[in-house]
Design a protein around this motif. Structure first.
Motif, PDB file in Angstrom:
ATOM      1  N   ARG A  51       0.822  -1.209   0.000  1.00  0.00           N
ATOM      2  CA  ARG A  51       0.000   0.000   0.000  1.00  0.00           C
ATOM      3  C   ARG A  51       0.857   1.260   0.000  1.00  0.00           C
ATOM      4  NH1 ARG A  51      -3.144  -3.196   3.722  1.00  0.00           N
ATOM      5  NH2 ARG A  51      -2.046  -2.241   5.475  1.00  0.00           N
ATOM      6  N   VAL A  52       2.036   1.165   0.581  1.00  0.00           N
ATOM      7  CA  VAL A  52       2.957   2.296   0.587  1.00  0.00           C
ATOM      8  C   VAL A  52       3.845   2.296  -0.648  1.00  0.00           C
ATOM      9  CG1 VAL A  52       4.822   3.421   1.889  1.00  0.00           C
ATOM     10  CG2 VAL A  52       2.937   2.301   3.103  1.00  0.00           C
ATOM     11  N   ILE A  53       4.169   1.121  -1.152  1.00  0.00           N
ATOM     12  CA  ILE A  53       5.121   0.997  -2.252  1.00  0.00           C
ATOM     13  C   ILE A  53       4.492   1.318  -3.597  1.00  0.00           C
ATOM     14  CG2 ILE A  53       6.535  -0.668  -3.523  1.00  0.00           C
ATOM     15  CD1 ILE A  53       7.051  -2.088  -0.870  1.00  0.00           C
ATOM     16  N   VAL A  54       3.251   0.887  -3.831  1.00  0.00           N
ATOM     17  CA  VAL A  54       2.652   0.978  -5.165  1.00  0.00           C
ATOM     18  C   VAL A  54       2.578   2.404  -5.713  1.00  0.00           C
ATOM     19  CG1 VAL A  54       0.503   0.644  -6.454  1.00  0.00           C
ATOM     20  CG2 VAL A  54       1.410  -1.202  -5.059  1.00  0.00           C
ATOM     21  N   PRO A  55       2.088   3.414  -4.965  1.00  0.00           N
ATOM     22  CA  PRO A  55       1.998   4.758  -5.563  1.00  0.00           C
ATOM     23  C   PRO A  55       3.326   5.311  -6.087  1.00  0.00           C
ATOM     24  CG  PRO A  55       0.653   4.633  -3.596  1.00  0.00           C
ATOM     25  CD  PRO A  55       1.461   3.367  -3.626  1.00  0.00           C
ATOM     26  N   PRO A  56       4.412   5.307  -5.293  1.00  0.00           N
ATOM     27  CA  PRO A  56       5.669   5.817  -5.856  1.00  0.00           C
ATOM     28  C   PRO A  56       6.251   4.930  -6.953  1.00  0.00           C
ATOM     29  CG  PRO A  56       6.024   4.971  -3.640  1.00  0.00           C
ATOM     30  CD  PRO A  56       4.548   5.013  -3.848  1.00  0.00           C
ATOM     31  N   ILE A  57       6.028   3.596  -6.866  1.00  0.00           N
ATOM     32  CA  ILE A  57       6.510   2.729  -7.938  1.00  0.00           C
ATOM     33  C   ILE A  57       5.766   3.029  -9.230  1.00  0.00           C
ATOM     34  CG2 ILE A  57       6.506   0.336  -8.763  1.00  0.00           C
ATOM     35  CD1 ILE A  57       8.788   0.881  -6.938  1.00  0.00           C
ATOM     36  N   GLY A  58       4.447   3.263  -9.134  1.00  0.00           N
ATOM     37  CA  GLY A  58       3.688   3.652 -10.316  1.00  0.00           C
ATOM     38  C   GLY A  58       4.200   4.942 -10.915  1.00  0.00           C
ATOM     39  N   ASN A  59       4.561   5.890 -10.074  1.00  0.00           N
ATOM     40  CA  ASN A  59       5.120   7.139 -10.561  1.00  0.00           C
ATOM     41  C   ASN A  59       6.472   6.915 -11.235  1.00  0.00           C
ATOM     42  OD1 ASN A  59       4.979  10.168 -10.581  1.00  0.00           O
ATOM     43  ND2 ASN A  59       6.862   9.930  -9.419  1.00  0.00           N
ATOM     44  N   GLU A  60       7.289   6.032 -10.655  1.00  0.00           N
ATOM     45  CA  GLU A  60       8.579   5.713 -11.259  1.00  0.00           C
ATOM     46  C   GLU A  60       8.396   5.038 -12.617  1.00  0.00           C
ATOM     47  OE1 GLU A  60      11.726   6.301 -10.267  1.00  0.00           O
ATOM     48  OE2 GLU A  60      11.036   7.448  -8.538  1.00  0.00           O
ATOM     49  N   TRP A  61       7.368   4.186 -12.729  1.00  0.00           N
ATOM     50  CA  TRP A  61       7.113   3.503 -13.994  1.00  0.00           C
ATOM     51  C   TRP A  61       6.716   4.511 -15.073  1.00  0.00           C
ATOM     52  CZ3 TRP A  61       4.436  -1.908 -13.973  1.00  0.00           C
ATOM     53  CH2 TRP A  61       4.688  -2.537 -15.196  1.00  0.00           C
ATOM     54  N   ILE A  62       5.875   5.460 -14.721  1.00  0.00           N
ATOM     55  CA  ILE A  62       5.503   6.504 -15.676  1.00  0.00           C
ATOM     56  C   ILE A  62       6.730   7.308 -16.085  1.00  0.00           C
ATOM     57  CG2 ILE A  62       4.210   8.663 -15.897  1.00  0.00           C
ATOM     58  CD1 ILE A  62       2.022   7.376 -14.190  1.00  0.00           C
ATOM     59  N   ASN A  63       7.586   7.598 -15.123  1.00  0.00           N
ATOM     60  CA  ASN A  63       8.815   8.316 -15.443  1.00  0.00           C
ATOM     61  C   ASN A  63       9.733   7.482 -16.333  1.00  0.00           C
ATOM     62  OD1 ASN A  63      10.634  10.667 -14.918  1.00  0.00           O
ATOM     63  ND2 ASN A  63      11.916   9.078 -14.023  1.00  0.00           N
ATOM     64  N   MET A  64       9.710   6.148 -16.162  1.00  0.00           N
ATOM     65  CA  MET A  64      10.532   5.279 -16.988  1.00  0.00           C
ATOM     66  C   MET A  64      10.129   5.367 -18.462  1.00  0.00           C
ATOM     67  SD  MET A  64      12.936   3.070 -17.420  1.00  0.00           S
ATOM     68  CE  MET A  64      13.391   2.543 -15.770  1.00  0.00           C
ATOM     69  N   VAL A  65       8.825   5.485 -18.729  1.00  0.00           N
ATOM     70  CA  VAL A  65       8.361   5.610 -20.115  1.00  0.00           C
ATOM     71  C   VAL A  65       9.037   6.799 -20.793  1.00  0.00           C
ATOM     72  CG1 VAL A  65       6.351   6.046 -21.578  1.00  0.00           C
ATOM     73  CG2 VAL A  65       6.163   4.490 -19.640  1.00  0.00           C
ATOM     74  N   LYS A  66       9.131   7.901 -20.077  1.00  0.00           N
ATOM     75  CA  LYS A  66       9.750   9.096 -20.651  1.00  0.00           C
ATOM     76  C   LYS A  66      11.273   8.988 -20.679  1.00  0.00           C
ATOM     77  CE  LYS A  66       7.515  11.374 -17.572  1.00  0.00           C
ATOM     78  NZ  LYS A  66       7.032  12.456 -16.686  1.00  0.00           N
ATOM     79  N   THR A  67      11.839   8.297 -19.700  1.00  0.00           N
ATOM     80  CA  THR A  67      13.292   8.159 -19.641  1.00  0.00           C
ATOM     81  C   THR A  67      13.827   7.303 -20.785  1.00  0.00           C
ATOM     82  OG1 THR A  67      13.147   8.321 -17.227  1.00  0.00           O
ATOM     83  CG2 THR A  67      15.231   7.567 -18.128  1.00  0.00           C
ATOM     84  N   THR A  68      12.994   6.403 -21.314  1.00  0.00           N
ATOM     85  CA  THR A  68      13.459   5.584 -22.441  1.00  0.00           C
ATOM     86  C   THR A  68      13.855   6.436 -23.639  1.00  0.00           C
ATOM     87  OG1 THR A  68      11.161   5.306 -23.185  1.00  0.00           O
ATOM     88  CG2 THR A  68      12.075   3.573 -21.787  1.00  0.00           C
TER      89      THR A  68
END
Length: 279
Positions: free
Chosen positions: A197-214
């Motif tokens: 419950r604590v991990i998912v929100p920031p991990i989701g944000n990191e995943w969205i950032n990964m799309v742009k970082t590619t």
């Protein structure tokens, strides 16, 4: 009960002049931006035409694949190094700290270039005496991008996972130990499900950032979305039109991932009372 001496006064609603001014200013700025793009020297026919050309769609697929694989690698490394960081073994703990320190300090673009040019340091890779292959054959743009993005992401994910594990009450660990449950089993069956419950929100944000970082992988010739758009506008000089095409597809991907993230957060938040509600 004494009469209310204020009942005779009329109720006057507070006027929020600041809100009105802020809304008007935002509308004016948005209208000017839309007008500038509408009357500017942009061939919108080209935007619609190149939105679905094979090269752009191939770059789109490569972007999605790279973001998923790099994020999975980052999550796997993040979980491992977060557990190592919290270990009582000083070798494991300090190895985790060194990993996080190094890969968060070195820019991701520099890491991509180092992996892609690894053959300059190690001409061959393999096991001495058993097999050896040229590094240039192994370190393709895809492999270099995956390692550069995934390993760097693991350093950030490690801290996110560690924060989630620390958010779980220490009594949960003690309760698991009291029934003889091994530490790893305790993490897998008790601690991690609560920490999600604590991990998912920031991990989701990191995943969205990964799309742009590619998009940084374009510097090592990986055929992701931006690289495909660049190859096209190098040929036809429609720079802004192709950049708009790439922007549209990035918006689509991020929107879909945001919706998916919301569903995942809802799943792991089951049984938690929303803030502000009472029984």
């Amino acid at each position: 009960m004494p009469p209310n001496r204020f009942a005779a006064y009329p109720v006057v609603r507070r006027r929020h002049h600041g809100r009105y001014l802020a809304a008007a200013a935002i509308l004016v700025v948005l209208a000017s931006i839309i007008y500038s793009f509408a009357v500017g020297q942009i061939e919108w026919d080209y935007v619609g035409r190149f939105l679905t050309v094979p090269a752009i769609l191939t770059g789109l697929v490569n972007t999605v694949i790279m973001s998923i694989l790099a994020m999975f690698l980052g999550i796997a490394l993040g979980v491992v190094f977060a557990v190592m960081h919290m270990s009582s073994n000083p070798v494991l703990a300090w190895s985790s700290r060194a990993y996080v320190w190094f890969f968060r300090a070195v820019p991701v673009l520099l890491q991509l270039l180092i992996w892609f040019n690894l053959a300059l340091v190690f001409p061959n890779i393999g096991i001495p005496g058993l097999f050896s292959v040229p590094t240039v054959d192994v370190m393709t743009p895809f492999v270099a991008a995956l390692l550069g993005l995934g390993i760097q992401q693991g350093a950030y994910t490690s801290e996110v996972v560690r924060a989630g594990l620390m958010a779980v009450d220490h009594g949960q660990y003690e309760a698991a130990q009291s029934i003889g449950m091994p530490r790893l089993q305790c993490l897998r069956r008790i601690i991690l499900p609560q920490a999600m419950r604590v991990i998912v929100p920031p991990i989701g944000n990191e995943w969205i950032n990964m799309v742009k970082t590619t998009s940084l992988a374009s510097v090592i010739q990986y055929s992701e979305l931006l690289h495909s758009a660049q190859n096209i506008y190098y040929a036809n000089a429609r720079v802004i039109e192709l950049l708009i095409v790439a922007s549209i597809w990035y918006l689509v991907i991020v929107t879909l991932m945001t919706l998916l993230q919301a569903r995942i957060e809802t799943f792991f938040a089951r049984g938690i009372r929303p803030h502000g509600r009472t029984a």
